[in-house]
Each structure stands twice: as structure tokens, then as C-alpha cells.
Design a protein around this motif. Sequence first.
Motif, mmCIF file in Angstrom:
data_model
loop_
_atom_site.group_PDB
_atom_site.id
_atom_site.type_symbol
_atom_site.label_atom_id
_atom_site.label_comp_id
_atom_site.label_asym_id
_atom_site.label_seq_id
_atom_site.Cartn_x
_atom_site.Cartn_y
_atom_site.Cartn_z
ATOM 1 N N VAL A 150 0.838 -1.199 0.000
ATOM 2 C CA VAL A 150 0.000 0.000 0.000
ATOM 3 C C VAL A 150 0.874 1.252 0.000
ATOM 4 O O VAL A 150 0.673 2.175 -0.798
ATOM 5 N N ARG A 151 1.879 1.286 0.880
ATOM 6 C CA ARG A 151 2.756 2.462 0.956
ATOM 7 C C ARG A 151 3.502 2.686 -0.361
ATOM 8 O O ARG A 151 3.637 3.821 -0.825
ATOM 9 N N ILE A 152 3.980 1.611 -0.963
ATOM 10 C CA ILE A 152 4.698 1.722 -2.240
ATOM 11 C C ILE A 152 3.764 2.257 -3.319
ATOM 12 O O ILE A 152 4.121 3.159 -4.081
ATOM 13 N N LYS A 153 2.545 1.699 -3.378
ATOM 14 C CA LYS A 153 1.590 2.146 -4.393
ATOM 15 C C LYS A 153 1.225 3.617 -4.210
ATOM 16 O O LYS A 153 1.156 4.367 -5.188
ATOM 17 N N ILE A 154 1.016 4.029 -2.973
ATOM 18 C CA ILE A 154 0.684 5.436 -2.720
ATOM 19 C C ILE A 154 1.821 6.335 -3.194
ATOM 20 O O ILE A 154 1.589 7.341 -3.867
ATOM 21 N N HIS A 155 3.041 5.954 -2.878
ATOM 22 C CA HIS A 155 4.199 6.747 -3.310
ATOM 23 C C HIS A 155 4.249 6.825 -4.835
ATOM 24 O O HIS A 155 4.411 7.919 -5.402
ATOM 25 N N ARG A 156 4.121 5.701 -5.510
ATOM 26 C CA ARG A 156 4.197 5.677 -6.979
ATOM 27 C C ARG A 156 3.057 6.465 -7.613
ATOM 28 O O ARG A 156 3.264 7.173 -8.608
ATOM 29 N N ILE A 157 1.866 6.333 -7.063
ATOM 30 C CA ILE A 157 0.715 7.055 -7.605
ATOM 31 C C ILE A 157 0.935 8.561 -7.466
ATOM 32 O O ILE A 157 0.706 9.322 -8.405
ATOM 33 N N ARG A 158 1.392 8.982 -6.301
ATOM 34 C CA ARG A 158 1.623 10.411 -6.088
ATOM 35 C C ARG A 158 2.692 10.943 -7.041
ATOM 36 O O ARG A 158 2.560 12.035 -7.588
ATOM 37 N N GLU A 159 3.755 10.177 -7.239
ATOM 38 C CA GLU A 159 4.803 10.600 -8.174
ATOM 39 C C GLU A 159 4.258 10.672 -9.596
ATOM 40 O O GLU A 159 4.569 11.599 -10.344
ATOM 41 N N SER A 160 3.452 9.703 -9.965
ATOM 42 C CA SER A 160 2.851 9.682 -11.300
ATOM 43 C C SER A 160 1.931 10.888 -11.502
ATOM 44 O O SER A 160 1.976 11.544 -12.546
ATOM 45 N N LEU A 161 1.118 11.182 -10.509
ATOM 46 C CA LEU A 161 0.220 12.335 -10.603
ATOM 47 C C LEU A 161 1.001 13.639 -10.690
ATOM 48 O O LEU A 161 0.619 14.544 -11.422
ATOM 49 N N LYS A 162 2.104 13.724 -9.965
ATOM 50 C CA LYS A 162 2.933 14.923 -10.040
ATOM 51 C C LYS A 162 3.457 15.124 -11.462
ATOM 52 O O LYS A 162 3.472 16.241 -11.976
ATOM 53 N N SER A 163 3.902 14.032 -12.085
ATOM 54 C CA SER A 163 4.428 14.171 -13.447
ATOM 55 C C SER A 163 3.312 14.514 -14.434
ATOM 56 O O SER A 163 3.523 15.290 -15.360
ATOM 57 N N ILE A 164 2.117 13.965 -14.214
ATOM 58 C CA ILE A 164 0.977 14.293 -15.073
ATOM 59 C C ILE A 164 0.619 15.765 -14.944
ATOM 60 O O ILE A 164 0.269 16.428 -15.916
ATOM 61 N N LEU A 165 0.726 16.289 -13.740
ATOM 62 C CA LEU A 165 0.375 17.691 -13.483
ATOM 63 C C LEU A 165 1.539 18.634 -13.806
ATOM 64 O O LEU A 165 1.524 19.790 -13.426
ATOM 65 N N GLY A 166 2.517 18.126 -14.468
ATOM 66 C CA GLY A 166 3.631 18.976 -14.900
ATOM 67 C C GLY A 166 4.614 19.323 -13.800
ATOM 68 O O GLY A 166 5.206 20.380 -13.819
ATOM 69 N N GLY A 167 4.746 18.422 -12.826
ATOM 70 C CA GLY A 167 5.707 18.637 -11.772
ATOM 71 C C GLY A 167 5.271 19.612 -10.702
ATOM 72 O O GLY A 167 6.024 19.912 -9.799
ATOM 73 N N GLN A 168 4.033 20.097 -10.796
ATOM 74 C CA GLN A 168 3.544 21.006 -9.766
ATOM 75 C C GLN A 168 3.310 20.227 -8.489
ATOM 76 O O GLN A 168 2.995 19.058 -8.517
ATOM 77 N N ASN A 169 3.436 20.882 -7.383
ATOM 78 C CA ASN A 169 3.242 20.227 -6.081
ATOM 79 C C ASN A 169 1.781 20.332 -5.683
ATOM 80 O O ASN A 169 1.334 21.373 -5.245
ATOM 81 N N HIS A 170 1.014 19.239 -5.850
ATOM 82 C CA HIS A 170 -0.399 19.183 -5.494
ATOM 83 C C HIS A 170 -0.581 18.119 -4.423
ATOM 84 O O HIS A 170 -1.000 17.021 -4.685
ATOM 85 N N GLU A 171 -0.272 18.440 -3.218
ATOM 86 C CA GLU A 171 -0.401 17.470 -2.118
ATOM 87 C C GLU A 171 -1.834 17.231 -1.880
ATOM 88 O O GLU A 171 -2.593 17.278 -1.223
#
Length: 171
Positions: A150-171
Motif C-alpha cells: 500500500v505504501r509503495i503504491k501510494i508513493h508511486r501514484i503520487r509521483e505519477s500524478l505529479k508528473s501528469i500535473l507537470g511537476g507542480q506540487n499538489h499534495e
Amino acid sequence: MDERERLFRQMINENKEKIYRICIYHASCREDCEDMFQQVLINIWSSLPNFRGDSKVSTWIYRIALNTTIDFNRAESRRMKNHQQLMQEFRLVSGQDDRWEKLRKEKMLDEIHSQIIQLSVIDKLIMSLFMEELSSREIAGVVGISEGNVRIKIHRIRESLKSILGGQNHE
């Protein structure tokens, strides 16, 4: 009011906002969200006699809500596929390209490009629970995978979303 109805009402009163948010995360429109919510309530009522208390009530309800939204989306996907086939057959028979179909396709493309739609079903489930502020242990219990996974998936998903959003920080 009998004991089953009393217990049902109590469970729903304590968890209705969580159920509704899960439906919102997995619905493509308000109507689908309302339909999903009603189906979750039906499924909770139907499953209530089978609840053994092996897990927390909220975990059990999350599980039902997530399974219901997955089933709903699968059925909706099948309906959409059947509808597309019918529209293609209609165009072949009529020789016309329907404007409504073009608008629907454009809207569908917009939805496909949205960041949430890019996630897999399991990733949507994990992130919806994460946004509900469940712990990794609780998410693991609901989804049925290990806490570390679960922790690994959350980390990967967040990194993927960051790259989709153009590297913007959307916590």
C-alpha cells in the motif's frame, strides 16, 4: 423498528459521508454517484445478516462501497460499449455521422485525459481511501494487499500524478 433496521440506520448515520465520498471518487457524473450511493445502501442492507464482526464496521462498509463502485463501473462500461456498437451499426445503416455522437466522444476524451481516469481501479481505490485519511494498515485491510505494498503504491501514484500535473506540487 427491529434490531436489524436499528443497526443499519446506525451504521449508515456513522458512515454516510464516507460512503458518499467514495461514490464521488468513482462516479463520472452526479447521477451515477447517486445511483452508486443507493446501490451501496442496498448492498449493506443485504449483507448485514452476514456481518460477523471480524473487522471494524467502517472497514466492512468501505469494502462493500468499493466493490459496489467497481461493479457499477464495470456494468457502465459494458453499457457504453454496447451503445457504441449500436451507434456504429446505425451509422453504417443510415450513412450519417450523428452530431450527438461527436459531442459525446469529445466529452469522453476530456474525461479520459483527466488525471483520475488515468489511474487503474486498484490505484483509484487506494487513493480514495488515502484521501479519506485511512492508515496504510486500514487500506491494506480493505483492499486486500500488504501494508508495505500500500505504501509503495501510494508513493508511486503520487509521483505519477505529479508528473501528469507537470511537476507542480499538489499534495
